[in-house]
Design an enzyme around this catalytic site. Structure first.
Site, PDB file in Angstrom:
ATOM      1  N   HIS A   7      16.526  24.401 -45.888  1.00 23.06           N
ATOM      2  CA  HIS A   7      17.240  22.913 -46.203  1.00 23.06           C
ATOM      3  C   HIS A   7      17.067  21.978 -45.221  1.00 23.06           C
ATOM      4  CE1 HIS A   7      19.871  20.135 -47.737  1.00 23.06           C
ATOM      5  NE2 HIS A   7      21.386  20.720 -47.186  1.00 23.06           N
TER       6      HIS A   7
ATOM      7  N   SER B 191      26.140  23.017 -84.051  1.00 24.45           N
ATOM      8  CA  SER B 191      26.263  22.239 -85.118  1.00 24.45           C
ATOM      9  C   SER B 191      25.913  20.977 -85.265  1.00 24.45           C
ATOM     10  CB  SER B 191      27.841  22.528 -85.748  1.00 24.45           C
ATOM     11  OG  SER B 191      28.714  21.691 -84.816  1.00 24.45           O
TER      12      SER B 191
HETATM   13  P1  NAD Z   1      25.073  32.188 -45.213  1.00 21.19           P
HETATM   14  O1  NAD Z   1      26.216  31.482 -45.144  1.00 21.19           O
HETATM   15  O2  NAD Z   1      24.934  33.235 -46.249  1.00 21.19           O
HETATM   16  O3  NAD Z   1      24.466  32.889 -43.783  1.00 21.19           O
HETATM   17  C1  NAD Z   1      25.340  33.934 -43.261  1.00 21.19           C
HETATM   18  C2  NAD Z   1      24.189  34.655 -42.342  1.00 21.19           C
HETATM   19  O4  NAD Z   1      24.376  33.820 -40.952  1.00 21.19           O
HETATM   20  C3  NAD Z   1      24.952  35.919 -41.907  1.00 21.19           C
HETATM   21  O5  NAD Z   1      23.783  36.789 -41.583  1.00 21.19           O
HETATM   22  C4  NAD Z   1      25.688  35.716 -40.340  1.00 21.19           C
HETATM   23  O6  NAD Z   1      25.661  36.796 -39.807  1.00 21.19           O
HETATM   24  C5  NAD Z   1      24.606  34.533 -39.739  1.00 21.19           C
HETATM   25  N1  NAD Z   1      25.051  33.818 -38.760  1.00 21.19           N
HETATM   26  C6  NAD Z   1      26.260  33.046 -38.786  1.00 21.19           C
HETATM   27  N2  NAD Z   1      26.650  32.434 -37.625  1.00 21.19           N
HETATM   28  C7  NAD Z   1      25.447  33.047 -36.663  1.00 21.19           C
HETATM   29  C8  NAD Z   1      25.321  32.685 -35.557  1.00 21.19           C
HETATM   30  N3  NAD Z   1      26.006  31.913 -34.668  1.00 21.19           N
HETATM   31  N4  NAD Z   1      24.393  33.514 -34.976  1.00 21.19           N
HETATM   32  C9  NAD Z   1      23.328  33.971 -35.741  1.00 21.19           C
HETATM   33  N5  NAD Z   1      23.616  34.300 -36.970  1.00 21.19           N
HETATM   34  C10 NAD Z   1      24.785  33.810 -37.522  1.00 21.19           C
HETATM   35  O7  NAD Z   1      23.741  31.165 -45.317  1.00 21.19           O
HETATM   36  P2  NAD Z   1      22.882  30.613 -46.645  1.00 21.19           P
HETATM   37  O8  NAD Z   1      23.918  30.271 -47.712  1.00 21.19           O
HETATM   38  O9  NAD Z   1      21.739  31.788 -46.913  1.00 21.19           O
HETATM   39  O10 NAD Z   1      22.222  29.333 -46.098  1.00 21.19           O
HETATM   40  C11 NAD Z   1      21.059  29.628 -45.173  1.00 21.19           C
HETATM   41  C12 NAD Z   1      20.115  28.375 -45.339  1.00 21.19           C
HETATM   42  O11 NAD Z   1      19.623  28.369 -46.524  1.00 21.19           O
HETATM   43  C13 NAD Z   1      20.822  26.684 -45.240  1.00 21.19           C
HETATM   44  O12 NAD Z   1      20.303  26.048 -44.521  1.00 21.19           O
HETATM   45  C14 NAD Z   1      21.094  26.675 -46.689  1.00 21.19           C
HETATM   46  O13 NAD Z   1      21.232  25.284 -46.788  1.00 21.19           O
HETATM   47  C15 NAD Z   1      19.904  27.197 -47.235  1.00 21.19           C
HETATM   48  N6  NAD Z   1      19.975  27.400 -48.688  1.00 21.19           N
HETATM   49  C16 NAD Z   1      20.922  28.253 -49.134  1.00 21.19           C
HETATM   50  C17 NAD Z   1      20.896  28.543 -50.499  1.00 21.19           C
HETATM   51  C18 NAD Z   1      21.888  29.608 -50.972  1.00 21.19           C
HETATM   52  O14 NAD Z   1      21.561  29.900 -52.319  1.00 21.19           O
HETATM   53  N7  NAD Z   1      22.896  30.060 -50.453  1.00 21.19           N
HETATM   54  C19 NAD Z   1      19.869  28.014 -51.462  1.00 21.19           C
HETATM   55  C20 NAD Z   1      19.060  27.210 -50.981  1.00 21.19           C
HETATM   56  C21 NAD Z   1      18.993  26.800 -49.612  1.00 21.19           C
HETATM   57 MG    MG Z   2      22.679  22.710 -50.487  1.00 20.56          MG
HETATM   58 MG    MG Z   3      22.098  21.417 -84.801  1.00 18.70          MG
END
Ligand code: NAD
Ligand code: MG
Ligand code: MG
Ligand code: MG
Ligand code: MG
Length: 330
Positions: free
Chosen positions: A107, A251
């Site tokens: 992101h 429908s």
């Molecule tokens: P999340 O909230 O699931 O991430 C949690 C993880 O981060 C855990 O492993 C936690 O241990 C780790 N963490 C938290 N604080 C930490 C710290 N201080 N140091 C090290 N690790 C730490 O995050 P997410 O939803 O997977 O999002 C990650 C990225 O992906 C973001 O940029 C988000 O915008 C992007 N994104 C997410 C999705 C989605 O479906 N969730 C979709 C597209 C893009």
């Molecule tokens: Mg988003």
């Molecule tokens: Mg119809």
């Protein structure tokens, strides 16, 4: 439109490189495991003793501190929550990046709004699945992929796009197709989508419909089925083959009523407000508000979460999903 598929990927570009995935949450788990299963050299960077540490090492991942991972990684793929990326970058990543390394995201938030400013000799790339992590992993295991976006904010080495695409293939995204975008476009459209249409828009519309029916004296269970449960069925039809497919399947009564009435629900005023919401995203006003909120310990988010938990639709829905065997554990 520029779309990339497996045939456009040069996997050799990552052959002697290590991808350090920082975070093992929704995206971190899915992407790191997909990439490892695809044969990329992957390490996972986490906080010592955090909850994810055990989960990642139990899954056979090579787990280490964020600092060590950032040091080992030729590519550092930052998959921790957006609101803490800036801090973790400053304390644990910045000093470990070397000339020619790549910092990568799913992101564009922190790069686009300037919370992370990597040195000039570092590539800045994005590979972002258009779907939640659970789907990214599940589709990969089933031999498919979810589509994604790719972007290069800075190409310091001349092969930044190749690197991002090879990561996309590792995660399974180029199987479905990866669309080229920019950090600005991805960030602003993603924020707008989740606020106005997807997360905010859909729940707001469902709940307003639910409350309208309940306040008029109809059974809450009937209101739930009508406004919430059926939402998925309708969206599935649209997802599969477009609006036309849905209009065909419902429908003629529903088709006439839906087409004739919808502009009274999403009105000119709603569209005007959408433009305003987009403007606040583009100017950075929303981002500033979110930063202030996080610096204060998320008081508004916590109280909004409590209000949401207490909604009647949530109680009725939980009861009904259980009664109908619709809610699987997990
Ligand atoms: P999340 O909230 O699931 O991430 C949690 C993880 O981060 C855990 O492993 C936690 O241990 C780790 N963490 C938290 N604080 C930490 C710290 N201080 N140091 C090290 N690790 C730490 O995050 P997410 O939803 O997977 O999002 C990650 C990225 O992906 C973001 O940029 C988000 O915008 C992007 N994104 C997410 C999705 C989605 O479906 N969730 C979709 C597209 C893009
Ligand atoms: Mg988003
Ligand atoms: Mg119809
Ligand atoms: Mg999105
Ligand atoms: Mg109906």
């Amino acid at each position: 439109m520029k779309m990339y598929y497996n045939k456009d990927v040069d996997a050799n570009v990552l052959k002697n490189k290590t991808v350090a995935v920082i975070g093992y949450g929704s995206q971190g788990l899915a992407q790191s495991r997909n990439m490892a299963d695809s044969g990329l050299n992957v390490v996972v960077g986490l906080r010592k003793n955090g909850n994810s540490w055990k989960a990642a090492s139990d899954a056979g991942m090579d787990v280490m501190s964020v600092e060590d991972a950032a040091e080992q990684g030729d590519v550092v793929h930052v998959l921790i929550p957006d609101e803490i990326q800036g801090k973790v970058y400053e304390t644990s990543i910045k000093d470990k990046l070397e000339e020619g390394n790549t910092i990568s995201f799913s992101h564009g938030y922190n790069i686009h709004y300037g919370y992370i400013k990597p040195a000039e000799n570092i590539n800045i790339t994005m590979i972002a699945p258009k779907g939640p992590g659970s789907m990214v992993r599940q589709q990969y295991l089933e031999g498919f992929g979810v589509p994604g976006l790719v972007a290069v904010e800075r190409d310091a080495t001349g092969d930044a796009l190749k690197i991002a695409l090879a990561m996309g293939q590792g995660a399974g995204l180029t199987k479905a197709g990866v669309l080229e975008t920019t950090f600005k476009e991805e960030t602003e459209t993603d924020l707008f989508g989740e606020q106005a249409v997807l997360c905010g828009g859909v729940t707001g519309l469902i709940n307003a419909g639910f409350q309208t029916l309940v306040e008029a004296g109809y059974q809450p269970e009937i209101a739930y089925f009508e406004t919430c449960h059926e939402m998925k069925l309708i969206v599935d039809l649209i997802y599969k083959k477009g609006f036309g497919n849905m209009w065909h399947d419902v429908s003629n009564t529903a088709e006439f009523g839906g087409l004739a009435i919808r502009d009274r629900i999403v009105t000119d005023e709603t569209r005007k407000e959408m433009k305003q919401v987009l403007k606040e995203i583009q100017t950075g006003e929303f981002t500033k508000e979110f930063a202030t909120e996080n610096n204060a310990g998320a008081p508004m988010l916590n109280s909004l979460r409590r209000i949401e938990d207490d909604l009647q639709i949530e109680k009725v829905g939980a009861k009904l999903r259980k009664a109908c065997g619709l809610q699987k554990e997990d």
